[in-house]
Design a protein around this motif. Structure first.
Motif, PDB file in Angstrom:
ATOM      1  N   TYR A  69       0.800  -1.221   0.000  1.00  0.00           N
ATOM      2  CA  TYR A  69       0.000   0.000   0.000  1.00  0.00           C
ATOM      3  C   TYR A  69       0.842   1.284   0.000  1.00  0.00           C
ATOM      4  O   TYR A  69       0.606   2.183  -0.830  1.00  0.00           O
ATOM      5  CB  TYR A  69      -0.976  -0.022   1.179  1.00  0.00           C
ATOM      6  N   PRO A  70       1.833   1.427   0.889  1.00  0.00           N
ATOM      7  CA  PRO A  70       2.677   2.629   0.799  1.00  0.00           C
ATOM      8  C   PRO A  70       3.406   2.742  -0.540  1.00  0.00           C
ATOM      9  O   PRO A  70       3.618   3.849  -1.050  1.00  0.00           O
ATOM     10  CB  PRO A  70       3.681   2.441   1.947  1.00  0.00           C
ATOM     11  N   THR A  71       3.795   1.596  -1.118  1.00  0.00           N
ATOM     12  CA  THR A  71       4.470   1.611  -2.433  1.00  0.00           C
ATOM     13  C   THR A  71       3.528   2.119  -3.508  1.00  0.00           C
ATOM     14  O   THR A  71       3.898   2.964  -4.340  1.00  0.00           O
ATOM     15  CB  THR A  71       4.970   0.200  -2.793  1.00  0.00           C
ATOM     16  N   LEU A  72       2.281   1.611  -3.507  1.00  0.00           N
ATOM     17  CA  LEU A  72       1.288   2.080  -4.480  1.00  0.00           C
ATOM     18  C   LEU A  72       0.990   3.564  -4.276  1.00  0.00           C
ATOM     19  O   LEU A  72       0.845   4.315  -5.249  1.00  0.00           O
ATOM     20  CB  LEU A  72      -0.001   1.263  -4.344  1.00  0.00           C
ATOM     21  N   SER A  73       0.904   3.991  -3.009  1.00  0.00           N
ATOM     22  CA  SER A  73       0.648   5.411  -2.714  1.00  0.00           C
ATOM     23  C   SER A  73       1.779   6.293  -3.231  1.00  0.00           C
ATOM     24  O   SER A  73       1.543   7.367  -3.794  1.00  0.00           O
ATOM     25  CB  SER A  73       0.471   5.607  -1.207  1.00  0.00           C
ATOM     26  N   LYS A  82       2.927   9.656 -10.017  1.00  0.00           N
ATOM     27  CA  LYS A  82       2.223   9.445 -11.294  1.00  0.00           C
ATOM     28  C   LYS A  82       3.005   8.520 -12.229  1.00  0.00           C
ATOM     29  O   LYS A  82       3.021   8.713 -13.451  1.00  0.00           O
ATOM     30  CB  LYS A  82       1.927  10.785 -11.973  1.00  0.00           C
ATOM     31  N   ASP A  83       3.636   7.529 -11.625  1.00  0.00           N
ATOM     32  CA  ASP A  83       4.386   6.525 -12.399  1.00  0.00           C
ATOM     33  C   ASP A  83       3.441   5.363 -12.710  1.00  0.00           C
ATOM     34  O   ASP A  83       3.408   4.346 -12.001  1.00  0.00           O
ATOM     35  CB  ASP A  83       5.593   6.044 -11.594  1.00  0.00           C
ATOM     36  N   LYS A 115      -6.832  -1.426  -1.698  1.00  0.00           N
ATOM     37  CA  LYS A 115      -5.625  -0.617  -1.502  1.00  0.00           C
ATOM     38  C   LYS A 115      -5.284   0.163  -2.770  1.00  0.00           C
ATOM     39  O   LYS A 115      -4.835   1.311  -2.707  1.00  0.00           O
ATOM     40  CB  LYS A 115      -4.446  -1.520  -1.116  1.00  0.00           C
ATOM     41  N   ALA A 116      -5.489  -0.474  -3.923  1.00  0.00           N
ATOM     42  CA  ALA A 116      -5.201   0.195  -5.199  1.00  0.00           C
ATOM     43  C   ALA A 116      -6.111   1.403  -5.399  1.00  0.00           C
ATOM     44  O   ALA A 116      -5.655   2.495  -5.785  1.00  0.00           O
ATOM     45  CB  ALA A 116      -5.369  -0.790  -6.352  1.00  0.00           C
ATOM     46  N   PHE A 117      -7.393   1.240  -5.127  1.00  0.00           N
ATOM     47  CA  PHE A 117      -8.330   2.365  -5.247  1.00  0.00           C
ATOM     48  C   PHE A 117      -7.979   3.481  -4.258  1.00  0.00           C
ATOM     49  O   PHE A 117      -7.973   4.663  -4.617  1.00  0.00           O
ATOM     50  CB  PHE A 117      -9.769   1.885  -5.000  1.00  0.00           C
ATOM     51  N   TYR A 118      -7.689   3.113  -3.008  1.00  0.00           N
ATOM     52  CA  TYR A 118      -7.381   4.116  -2.003  1.00  0.00           C
ATOM     53  C   TYR A 118      -6.094   4.871  -2.327  1.00  0.00           C
ATOM     54  O   TYR A 118      -5.980   6.060  -2.046  1.00  0.00           O
ATOM     55  CB  TYR A 118      -7.252   3.466  -0.620  1.00  0.00           C
ATOM     56  N   SER A 119      -5.119   4.183  -2.927  1.00  0.00           N
ATOM     57  CA  SER A 119      -3.836   4.825  -3.240  1.00  0.00           C
ATOM     58  C   SER A 119      -3.993   5.912  -4.295  1.00  0.00           C
ATOM     59  O   SER A 119      -3.196   6.850  -4.338  1.00  0.00           O
ATOM     60  CB  SER A 119      -2.813   3.781  -3.698  1.00  0.00           C
ATOM     61  N   ILE A 120      -5.000   5.771  -5.157  1.00  0.00           N
ATOM     62  CA  ILE A 120      -5.258   6.812  -6.173  1.00  0.00           C
ATOM     63  C   ILE A 120      -6.382   7.749  -5.710  1.00  0.00           C
ATOM     64  O   ILE A 120      -6.965   8.481  -6.499  1.00  0.00           O
ATOM     65  CB  ILE A 120      -5.581   6.201  -7.557  1.00  0.00           C
ATOM     66  N   LYS A 121      -6.694   7.631  -4.398  1.00  0.00           N
ATOM     67  CA  LYS A 121      -7.668   8.511  -3.736  1.00  0.00           C
ATOM     68  C   LYS A 121      -9.076   8.381  -4.321  1.00  0.00           C
ATOM     69  O   LYS A 121      -9.844   9.351  -4.343  1.00  0.00           O
ATOM     70  CB  LYS A 121      -7.183   9.959  -3.757  1.00  0.00           C
TER      71      LYS A 121
END
Length: 518
Positions: free
Chosen positions: A287-291, A297-298, A371-377
């Motif tokens: 999760y921190p990595t995805l965030s 924006k990579d 986690k993926a959805f949350y990381s992109i807010k």
């Protein structure tokens, strides 16, 4: 985070989580032996369910806090960073204390609405109100640790958060072994509160070491706090709906027979063993990595990290679900069948467990997708998905509960979570304009093929042991151990031959590290 550090962190985190789960199994075995599948354990599990339902607020806090604090670490000064953290701690604490007071006052009405079966017996109702009020105090410590662990994870410090379960389970085990006979279930409720306090306390030394200091400042006008709470609302709703789903199942179970809630809860605990060890650990680390990748924006690396996480979950959860389904009876015998937990309770729990197993895979994948959805807010999509899931679950429960009893509740959960997970994959694939779906499907079929071969071997081993030695504890231990060794060996060989990239990458990284050490 480099691949080597990621693998090292993943392994250590999983070791802590495994330790926590082993201790949890000992705890649950002691609970089963001391209290059995009775109204006493139903009351405890129901009260704990209320606490877990409300921890969704803390989960929402941690989930939205990490991406925002990650940006602070990249862009802000230490003074701004610390002010933000203290503001979150103070505001969330005030809210949680007020909420806890309200819940304690209205506890009997909560039980009347959500566990109507307890209302029929004045003694059961009275005890359930008392136990619920005690355990609600846990929310204060859960709120505090949610912010502190969020800080640690934003710094990619995962060991203390991963060790929390082990610490609290030690508290429970000490109480169950030495104090149960004297203080009973009321004392265990107090021990539960102490356990949650210890989960908070274990994170404090690392928090201080990272340079954070507590201050009592509160700024209700801070725009970033408003933005965080705005993001939190859908997360809280979606996670609350997930916990409410469990709560709904327990509510249905209170009307089947005394002990049904406990049977349902124990089946759920066994089914979530692999999920809580591996899926939660992987999700915590990724999760921190995805965030971070989302903040940069990579997109390319983001999709690769997401694909690897999903495939790693599939590598673990598919064979685990098949193995647990086949070995459900010996597992229940080993963990719970002793003392007041009799043969009938074991059979009911094993039957319920069978229908829970498919949900293990879906929950693991869905956790990564969330986690993926949350990381992109994007916190709204998981919320909508959760509503769809609980509506489906309730409808299916109503239709099949009279035919399948507790097993019907677990089957309904599996059906609803599988469908909602598929919907989430479609939504995220559209949002990201592609998320390596073909590669994920390819890995899925390779994993399923290998798991089926493994499952056939485990089935033969289990049947052979039962025919020769029966269903006792020693036979169950023998069946599980032999099945694990042979099944795991066959599965790993199959995965290796089918050239699953994530598995081969782990093997190569491990061999390289060994060569360097030499």
């Amino acid at each position: 985070m480099s691949d080597k550090k990621l693998i090292k962190s993943s392994v250590i985190v999983m070791v802590f989580i495994i330790l926590g789960k082993v201790l949890a199994l000992i705890r649950d075995a002691l609970i089963a032996a001391k209290f059995g599948a009775t109204y006493v354990t139903d009351i405890y599990n129901f009260a704990l369910g209320i606490v877990y339902l409300l921890t969704t607020i803390s989960y929402g806090l941690t989930t939205t806090f990490i991406p925002l604090h990650t940006e602070h670490l990249q862009k802000s000064t230490k003074k701004v960073r610390d002010k933000f953290v203290n503001n979150v701690i103070n505001m969330s604490s005030i809210f949680t204390i007020l909420l806890s007071i309200v819940l304690i006052i209205f506890a009997k009405y909560i039980i009347y609405v959500f566990a109507h079966g307890f209302w029929n017996d004045p003694k059961v109702f009275s005890i359930s109100v008392e136990i619920t009020r005690i355990m609600i105090i846990s929310l204060i410590f859960i709120s505090l640790q949610s912010v502190i662990t969020g800080v640690l994870q934003a710094h990619k410090e995962f060991y203390e958060p991963a060790a929390m379960a082990a610490i609290s389970n030690i508290v429970y085990i000490v109480y169950l072994v030495f104090l149960t006979n004297k203080y009973g279930i009321k004392g265990f409720a107090i021990a539960t509160v102490v356990g949650f306090f210890m989960q908070f306390a274990i994170n404090i030394p690392k928090y201080i070491k990272l340079g954070y200091r507590y201050k009592g400042n509160i700024d209700f006008k801070e725009k970033e706090i408003h933005y965080m709470f705005k993001l939190m609302i859908p997360v809280i709703i979606s996670t609350s709906v997930v916990q409410l789903n469990v709560f709904v199942n327990r509510s249905f179970a209170t009307n089947i027979f005394f002990g049904a809630v406990t049977v349902l809860d124990y089946a759920n605990k066994v089914s979530t063993l692999a999920y809580e060890v591996f899926a939660i650990g992987i999700g915590m680390i990724v999760y921190p990595t995805l965030s971070e990748l989302a903040a940069k924006k990579d997109v390319v690396q983001y999709k690769k990290a997401l694909g690897k996480a999903i495939n790693t979950i599939l590598l673990i959860m598919v064979p685990a679900s098949i193995a647990i389904a086949i070995l459900r009876e010996p597992l229940i015998t080993i963990i719970f069948k002793r003392g007041a937990f009799d043969n009938q309770a074991a059979k009911l729990t094993a039957s319920a467990l069978l229908f829970y197993c498919p949900s293990m895979i879906a929950y693991g994948v869905r956790d990564i997708l969330n986690k993926a959805f949350y990381s992109i807010k994007d916190t709204k999509t998981p919320m909508i998905n959760s509503f769809i899931g609980i509506i489906m679950n309730i409808i299916i429960n109503i239709v099949i509960i009279k035919y399948m009893k507790v097993s019907g509740l677990t089957l309904a959960t599996s059906i609803s979570v599988i469908i909602t997970t598929i919907l989430m994959i479609c939504n995220l694939n559209k949002k990201l304009e592609g998320m390596e779906i073909r590669r994920i499907i390819d890995v899925f079929f390779k994993v399923v093929s290998s798991s089926v071969i493994m499952g056939a071997v485990i089935f033969i081993v289990n049947k052979t042991v039962v025919l020769k030695f029966g269903y006792g504890l020693k036979a169950s231990i023998m069946s599980v151990l032999v099945s694990f060794v042979l099944g795991a060996s066959i599965y790993f060989v199959s995965i290796f031959l089918l050239k699953v990239e994530e598995f081969n990458h782990l093997i190569n990284s491990f061999l390289k590290r060994k060569n360097i050490e030499k």
